[in-house]
Design an enzyme around this catalytic site. Structure first.
Site, PDB file in Angstrom:
ATOM      1  N   ASP A   7       0.858  -1.199   0.000  1.00 64.11           N
ATOM      2  CA  ASP A   7       0.000   0.000   0.000  1.00 64.11           C
ATOM      3  C   ASP A   7       0.884   1.234   0.000  1.00 64.11           C
ATOM      4  OD1 ASP A   7      -2.302   1.582  -0.004  1.00 64.11           O
ATOM      5  OD2 ASP A   7      -2.215   1.828   2.164  1.00 64.11           O
ATOM      6  N   SER A   8       0.309   2.328  -0.470  1.00 61.33           N
ATOM      7  CA  SER A   8       1.047   3.592  -0.451  1.00 61.33           C
ATOM      8  C   SER A   8       1.321   4.042   0.989  1.00 61.33           C
ATOM      9  CB  SER A   8       0.243   4.665  -1.184  1.00 61.33           C
ATOM     10  OG  SER A   8      -1.048   4.744  -0.619  1.00 61.33           O
ATOM     11  N   CYS A  70      -3.519  -0.999  -2.558  1.00 63.64           N
ATOM     12  CA  CYS A  70      -3.742   0.413  -2.882  1.00 63.64           C
ATOM     13  C   CYS A  70      -4.579   0.539  -4.161  1.00 63.64           C
ATOM     14  CB  CYS A  70      -2.375   1.075  -3.083  1.00 63.64           C
ATOM     15  SG  CYS A  70      -2.460   2.794  -3.536  1.00 63.64           S
ATOM     16  N   GLU A 155      -4.802   9.183   8.056  1.00 58.95           N
ATOM     17  CA  GLU A 155      -3.425   8.777   8.419  1.00 58.95           C
ATOM     18  C   GLU A 155      -2.948   9.515   9.673  1.00 58.95           C
ATOM     19  OE1 GLU A 155      -0.394   7.365   6.171  1.00 58.95           O
ATOM     20  OE2 GLU A 155      -1.858   5.963   5.363  1.00 58.95           O
ATOM     21  N   CYS A 185     -10.854   2.966  -1.663  1.00 53.03           N
ATOM     22  CA  CYS A 185      -9.584   3.421  -1.107  1.00 53.03           C
ATOM     23  C   CYS A 185      -9.298   2.615   0.158  1.00 53.03           C
ATOM     24  CB  CYS A 185      -9.680   4.917  -0.787  1.00 53.03           C
ATOM     25  SG  CYS A 185      -8.247   5.560   0.076  1.00 53.03           S
ATOM     26  N   HIS A 187      -8.093   3.277   2.925  1.00 52.31           N
ATOM     27  CA  HIS A 187      -8.287   3.885   4.239  1.00 52.31           C
ATOM     28  C   HIS A 187      -9.754   4.025   4.654  1.00 52.31           C
ATOM     29  CE1 HIS A 187      -4.257   4.888   3.133  1.00 52.31           C
ATOM     30  NE2 HIS A 187      -4.027   5.578   4.231  1.00 52.31           N
TER      31      HIS A 187
HETATM   32  N1  DGL Z   1      -3.810   3.687  -0.739  1.00 54.16           N
HETATM   33  C1  DGL Z   1      -4.500   4.687  -1.512  1.00 54.16           C
HETATM   34  C2  DGL Z   1      -5.709   4.090  -2.200  1.00 54.16           C
HETATM   35  O1  DGL Z   1      -6.216   3.045  -1.826  1.00 54.16           O
HETATM   36  C3  DGL Z   1      -4.922   5.863  -0.673  1.00 54.16           C
HETATM   37  C4  DGL Z   1      -3.787   6.684  -0.162  1.00 54.16           C
HETATM   38  C5  DGL Z   1      -3.056   7.437  -1.242  1.00 54.16           C
HETATM   39  O2  DGL Z   1      -3.597   8.394  -1.834  1.00 54.16           O
HETATM   40  O3  DGL Z   1      -1.930   7.072  -1.486  1.00 54.16           O
HETATM   41  O4  DGL Z   1      -6.175   4.675  -3.145  1.00 54.16           O
END
Ligand code: DGL
Length: 268
Positions: A7-8, A70, A155, A185, A187
């Protein structure tokens, strides 16, 4: 060999946690690019470069397959990784995304005729959800809404401040405009209750932490050549590229002491 999860940032830990709950026997290696999160406002080229580096790190650390938790990276860069990068560099490994499995759950049921998608700018701009949903059922009406401010608030564990922003983002879905909402997403499962409260109980919310574990289970049943090389020692490793006190606190709040983050360098 391990199952890698990318994940990012930290949000992918939610999917990881539900994967471990459903399929605890495997070894998992998580990698969060906390140095460069959020990806949601970045260009496709940059997202591709970032994803390629992380996937390569996970392969070098013994992952047979990588799940790109992600949505932004799945939407903007997964296809290129699968079609251009893997065949010439790692032909024996797999990289899977979250968008197609999510659409496979959201689209086929007859209740869902008007589907809303809440996601980052990059995911919305890619139209990936729209394309995949329409492949399954062309008659679905889809409303997309990007929500660039939600990830930074989540976050930083500022969930109380999220509601006024959510009210603004969810306006386009209100008053019966949708019957189903995809949380597009990593999160957003953390603000599931806030979203349900604003949209009301009539809207069905599709949350990836609830569906990806079952999808992975089915995948591994089908791909026995992958399943049989996976190590079953219940070892779980949670890596991030940058580690701060706020991150540690956030993760302890989400998961208790079960999840211990380690800082890693991609050159290692
Ligand atoms: N992990 C990203 C997603 O699921 C969200 C966070 C980001 O913008 O990097 O889209």
């Amino acid at each position: 060999m391990n199952i890698g999860i990318f994940d990012s940032g930290l949000g992918g830990l939610l999917i990881t946690k539900s994967l471990i709950k459903k399929l605890p026997e495997y070894n998992y290696t998580y990698l969060g690019d906390t140095k460069r999160v959020p990806y949601g406002n970045r260009s496709p080229e940059t997202i591709y470069e970032f994803l390629r580096e992380s996937v390569e790190y996970l392969f070098k650390h013994n992952c047979k397959l990588v799940i790109v938790a992600c949505n932004t990276a799945s939407a903007q860069a997964l296809r290129r990784i699968q079609q251009d990068f893997l065949p010439s560099n790692y032909p024996d490994r797999k990289v899977l995304g979250v968008i197609i499995p999510t659409c496979e759950v959201a689209a086929p049921n007859n209740i869902s005729k008007n589907i809303g998608i809440l996601a980052t700018n990059a995911t919305v701009n890619s139209n990936a959800f729209v394309i995949e949903l329409k492949k399954i059922r062309s008659d679905i009406k889809i409303i997309q809404q990007s929500a660039p401010l939600l990830v930074p608030f989540i976050e930083n564990n500022e969930l109380k401040l999220v509601e006024p922003i959510l009210n603004k983002y969810l306006r386009s879905f209100k008053n019966g405009k949708i019957d189903t909402l995809i949380l597009g997403c990593t999160h957003y499962p953390l603000i599931y209750n806030h979203i349900q409260k604003i949209l009301g109980k009539k809207v069905k919310i599709i949350s990836q932490d609830k569906i990806i574990p079952e999808k992975l289970k089915m995948y591994l049943l089908k791909h026995t050549e992958i399943e049989k090389v996976l190590t079953k020692k219940k070892q779980y490793q949670f890596n991030v590229k940058d580690l701060t006190e706020v991150m540690k606190k956030t993760v302890t709040k989400w998961f208790g002491k079960d999840v211990m983050l380690c800082q890693v360098d991609l050159r290692d």
